[in-house]
Write a protein that holds these residues in place. Structure first.
Motif, mmCIF file in Angstrom:
data_model
loop_
_atom_site.group_PDB
_atom_site.id
_atom_site.type_symbol
_atom_site.label_atom_id
_atom_site.label_comp_id
_atom_site.label_asym_id
_atom_site.label_seq_id
_atom_site.Cartn_x
_atom_site.Cartn_y
_atom_site.Cartn_z
ATOM 1 N N UNK A 27 0.797 -1.222 -0.138
ATOM 2 C CA UNK A 27 -0.083 0.079 0.147
ATOM 3 C C UNK A 27 0.905 1.118 -0.036
ATOM 4 N N UNK A 28 1.932 1.167 0.747
ATOM 5 C CA UNK A 28 2.891 2.490 0.789
ATOM 6 C C UNK A 28 3.374 2.820 -0.511
ATOM 7 N N UNK A 29 4.073 1.609 -1.414
ATOM 8 C CA UNK A 29 4.530 1.679 -2.515
ATOM 9 C C UNK A 29 3.531 2.299 -3.634
ATOM 10 N N UNK A 30 1.945 1.876 -3.542
ATOM 11 C CA UNK A 30 0.977 2.367 -4.360
ATOM 12 C C UNK A 30 0.937 3.761 -3.949
ATOM 13 N N UNK A 31 0.766 4.256 -2.737
ATOM 14 C CA UNK A 31 0.816 5.431 -2.408
ATOM 15 C C UNK A 31 1.540 6.320 -2.893
ATOM 16 N N UNK A 32 2.831 6.007 -3.050
ATOM 17 C CA UNK A 32 3.904 6.802 -3.264
ATOM 18 C C UNK A 32 3.785 7.250 -4.897
ATOM 19 N N UNK A 33 3.180 6.090 -5.474
ATOM 20 C CA UNK A 33 3.272 6.607 -7.007
ATOM 21 C C UNK A 33 1.531 7.253 -7.273
ATOM 22 N N UNK A 34 0.991 7.631 -6.045
ATOM 23 C CA UNK A 34 -0.243 8.349 -6.316
ATOM 24 C C UNK A 34 -1.474 7.425 -6.809
ATOM 25 N N UNK A 35 -1.299 6.193 -6.384
ATOM 26 C CA UNK A 35 -2.666 5.215 -6.408
ATOM 27 C C UNK A 35 -3.033 4.865 -5.537
ATOM 28 N N UNK A 36 -4.555 4.420 -5.574
ATOM 29 C CA UNK A 36 -5.234 3.788 -4.485
ATOM 30 C C UNK A 36 -5.018 2.181 -4.356
ATOM 31 N N UNK A 37 -4.971 1.632 -3.292
ATOM 32 C CA UNK A 37 -4.808 0.255 -3.227
ATOM 33 C C UNK A 37 -5.671 -0.401 -2.100
ATOM 34 N N UNK A 38 -6.496 -1.271 -2.202
ATOM 35 C CA UNK A 38 -7.320 -1.804 -1.132
ATOM 36 C C UNK A 38 -7.592 -3.397 -1.027
ATOM 37 N N UNK A 39 -7.415 -3.823 0.182
ATOM 38 C CA UNK A 39 -7.562 -5.128 0.333
ATOM 39 C C UNK A 39 -8.982 -5.417 0.040
ATOM 40 N N UNK A 40 -9.514 -6.474 -0.638
ATOM 41 C CA UNK A 40 -10.822 -6.717 -0.824
ATOM 42 C C UNK A 40 -11.099 -8.099 -0.667
ATOM 43 N N UNK A 41 -12.368 -8.523 -0.832
ATOM 44 C CA UNK A 41 -13.148 -9.724 -0.793
ATOM 45 C C UNK A 41 -12.738 -10.522 0.559
ATOM 46 N N UNK A 42 -12.516 -11.729 0.339
ATOM 47 C CA UNK A 42 -12.370 -12.836 1.246
ATOM 48 C C UNK A 42 -11.274 -12.561 2.296
ATOM 49 N N UNK A 43 -9.887 -12.012 1.879
ATOM 50 C CA UNK A 43 -9.174 -11.577 3.076
ATOM 51 C C UNK A 43 -9.696 -10.532 4.168
ATOM 52 N N UNK A 44 -10.412 -9.539 3.682
ATOM 53 C CA UNK A 44 -11.186 -8.643 4.631
ATOM 54 C C UNK A 44 -11.987 -9.373 5.554
ATOM 55 N N UNK A 45 -12.884 -10.183 4.939
ATOM 56 C CA UNK A 45 -14.024 -10.986 5.495
ATOM 57 C C UNK A 45 -13.165 -11.720 6.437
ATOM 58 N N UNK A 46 -12.188 -12.579 6.062
ATOM 59 C CA UNK A 46 -11.459 -13.716 7.132
ATOM 60 C C UNK A 46 -10.862 -12.774 7.996
ATOM 61 N N UNK A 47 -10.390 -11.390 7.832
ATOM 62 C CA UNK A 47 -9.603 -10.732 9.192
ATOM 63 C C UNK A 47 -10.670 -10.382 10.038
ATOM 64 N N UNK A 48 -11.917 -9.954 9.751
ATOM 65 C CA UNK A 48 -12.979 -9.751 10.539
ATOM 66 C C UNK A 48 -13.497 -10.940 11.448
ATOM 67 N N UNK A 49 -13.297 -12.194 10.903
ATOM 68 C CA UNK A 49 -13.664 -13.394 11.586
ATOM 69 C C UNK A 49 -12.435 -13.956 12.415
ATOM 70 N N UNK A 50 -11.377 -13.043 12.433
ATOM 71 C CA UNK A 50 -10.122 -13.487 12.922
ATOM 72 C C UNK A 50 -9.495 -14.704 12.430
#
Length: 487
Positions: A27-50
């Motif tokens: 994310x920091x590398x993308x931000x340095x180049x001026x781009x948005x980056x987002x974690x999406x889908x299953x990894x976010x769902x699973x993160x909330x489910x620990x």
């Protein structure tokens, strides 16, 4: 607050500890180049489910040609671009502890679907929210922007996650019209996550089940496989049947729901099958055991072992019901269905064999076998011996305690006899005491069908009598040959 506290997620001060360091660094590398980056889908769902995942999916405002250099630099252990036409590139790197982390980044998309196909016309989108709207379920339509850790949930996925509900981010009919495979995914998530399907979504699946026919057999097979390998495949199978999807993708299973007559002259075969599936799973072993779970071969055999019963059911005189030869009939049906779903040939052979053999042991309960019969059982089952025994045990669902005890004791006895015989001989590699070359030399015949016939006789003799010395084997071969020539 960045994420819902009701799900037990950590506050911002601790989130960086929870979020994958690879995601933050990327994310920091993308931000340095001026781009948005987002974690999406299953990894976010699973993160909330620990729950943890080592495969991370991202979406970005950048186009593939813009973020390719970033990903190539990050992915020191691998890079791939097979999904370039869909705006997706992937890379992987190994952590210091040896764990391999894989990431895929996809440009924001706003796809258009052809009603006759589930393959979209790929169009790039302009916003994260727009990209999330095209996803299958609200619990997969959440995002975590990195590195600023902004939580984005435009469709209430976190609330649905907390309630354990599967709901589509847009009208379910539109969602399943766009991609009918999402109906199968809903069933899989019932098994995988223990969720229920929202009423309007469930109705849409039942009404639109015929749309699944435009999905390739391979895709349907993959979803069925993932469902069967979860911790709760029974819930998935029951949901598949209740939705009507099973009538199309696995019709042999709903066919097990035979009407039970008022005298209950046979048990509910569908319910029995679900019980056998659960019992078979309980008999799987850890990684060090003979049948490490989850074992797809055993689970498929448990699911399909009685599919021959509806075709073979007969009402006999005296009020009895029979299912003669349902094992053999079921094996043929199993082979046909698994071929239609494009399963691997070896898996088809193994599962069909187990279905065909699942009644073999029952004769032992009535009359213990000779050593010869035990050798044949092990020889015939080969590498599937342990799975066959587990399927056989799982299939013994009688509520009669005496019968259940007799069956279990008999199986224990058989397995001990096999262990005892294995200490004396290699049952898995039984061969005749004379090979083909020796048979040709002893009988003075040319290679051909007679050699094969003699070899089979000597194999039967070996199975019946166990290992014998060379002179005894030669004597038996000459005796047999005399009978053949006299005839």
């Amino acid at each position: 607050m960045l994420v819902p506290r009701e799900l037990g997620f950590l506050e911002r001060a601790d989130v960086d500890f929870e979020v994958w360091p690879e995601a933050m660094a990327l994310g920091r590398r993308f931000a340095q180049e001026g781009y948005e980056l987002a974690l999406v889908g299953g990894p976010v769902r699973d993160m909330l489910l620990h729950r943890r995942s080592h495969d991370l999916d991202f979406c970005s405002s950048a186009r593939p040609e813009q973020f390719e250099p970033i990903l190539r630099h990050w992915g020191r252990d691998g890079f791939w671009d097979m999904g370039r036409k869909f705006g997706t590139l992937g890379a992987m790197r190994r952590r210091d502890d040896g764990t391999l982390v894989k990431v895929e980044v996809t440009t924001y998309r706003s796809d258009v679907y052809d009603p006759s196909s589930r393959k979209p016309e790929v169009n790039y989108g302009h916003s994260l929210e727009g990209d999330l709207s095209r996803r299958d379920f609200t619990v997969n339509s959440m995002a975590l922007c990195v590195p600023d850790l902004r939580f984005v949930d435009p469709f209430g996925g976190a609330a649905d996650l907390a309630k354990g509900v599967l709901r589509t981010p847009v009208d379910p009919r539109q969602s399943f019209e766009d991609d009918p495979l999402r109906m199968m995914r809903a069933i899989r998530f019932v098994a995988q996550l223990g969720f229920t399907i929202a009423p309007d979504t469930a109705v849409a699946i039942s009404d639109m089940k015929d749309r699944i026919t435009i999905v390739s057999a391979e895709r349907v097979r993959d979803e069925l496989t993932k469902m069967l390998l979860t911790d709760r495949p029974r819930a998935g199978i029951e949901s598949l049947v209740d939705s009507g999807l099973a009538d199309i993708v696995l019709p042999e299973i709903p066919a097990l729901r035979l009407q039970i007559d008022e005298h209950h002259r046979h048990k509910d075969i569908f319910e029995h099958t679900m019980t056998v599936l659960e019992r078979a799973i309980a008999l799987e072993t850890d990684d060090e055991g003979p049948v490490p779970g989850p074992d797809l071969t055993l689970r498929l055999a448990a699911l399909l072992h009685d599919i021959g019963k509806p075709r073979t059911r007969r009402f006999e005189p005296g009020g009895k019901v029979s299912f003669h030869h349902h094992d053999a009939v079921g094996a043929k049906m199993t082979r046909k269905r698994m071929r239609a779903l494009h399963f691997d040939h070896h898996l088809i052979d193994d599962v069909s064999f187990l279905v065909d053999m699942h009644l073999r042991f029952h004769g032992y309960v009535d009359e213990p076998w000779t050593d010869s019969a035990v050798r044949r059982y092990v020889k015939d089952s080969g590498p599937l011996y342990e799975r066959l025994n587990r399927l056989t045990r799982a299939d013994a669902t009688t509520q009669n305690r005496r019968k259940a005890m007799m069956f279990s004791t008999a199986m224990d006895e058989l397995e001990q006899r096999v262990r005892d015989l294995r200490e004396k001989e290699d049952l898995a590699a039984i061969r005749p005491d004379l090979d083909g070359t020796e048979i040709i030399a002893i009988l003075g015949i040319e290679p051909g069908p007679l050699v094969g016939k003699a070899y089979r006789h000597m194999l039967d003799y070996r199975l019946d009598h166990g290992p014998v010395d060379h002179d005894a084997a030669v004597g038996e071969l000459n005796r047999w040959w005399s009978e053949q020539t006299e005839g």
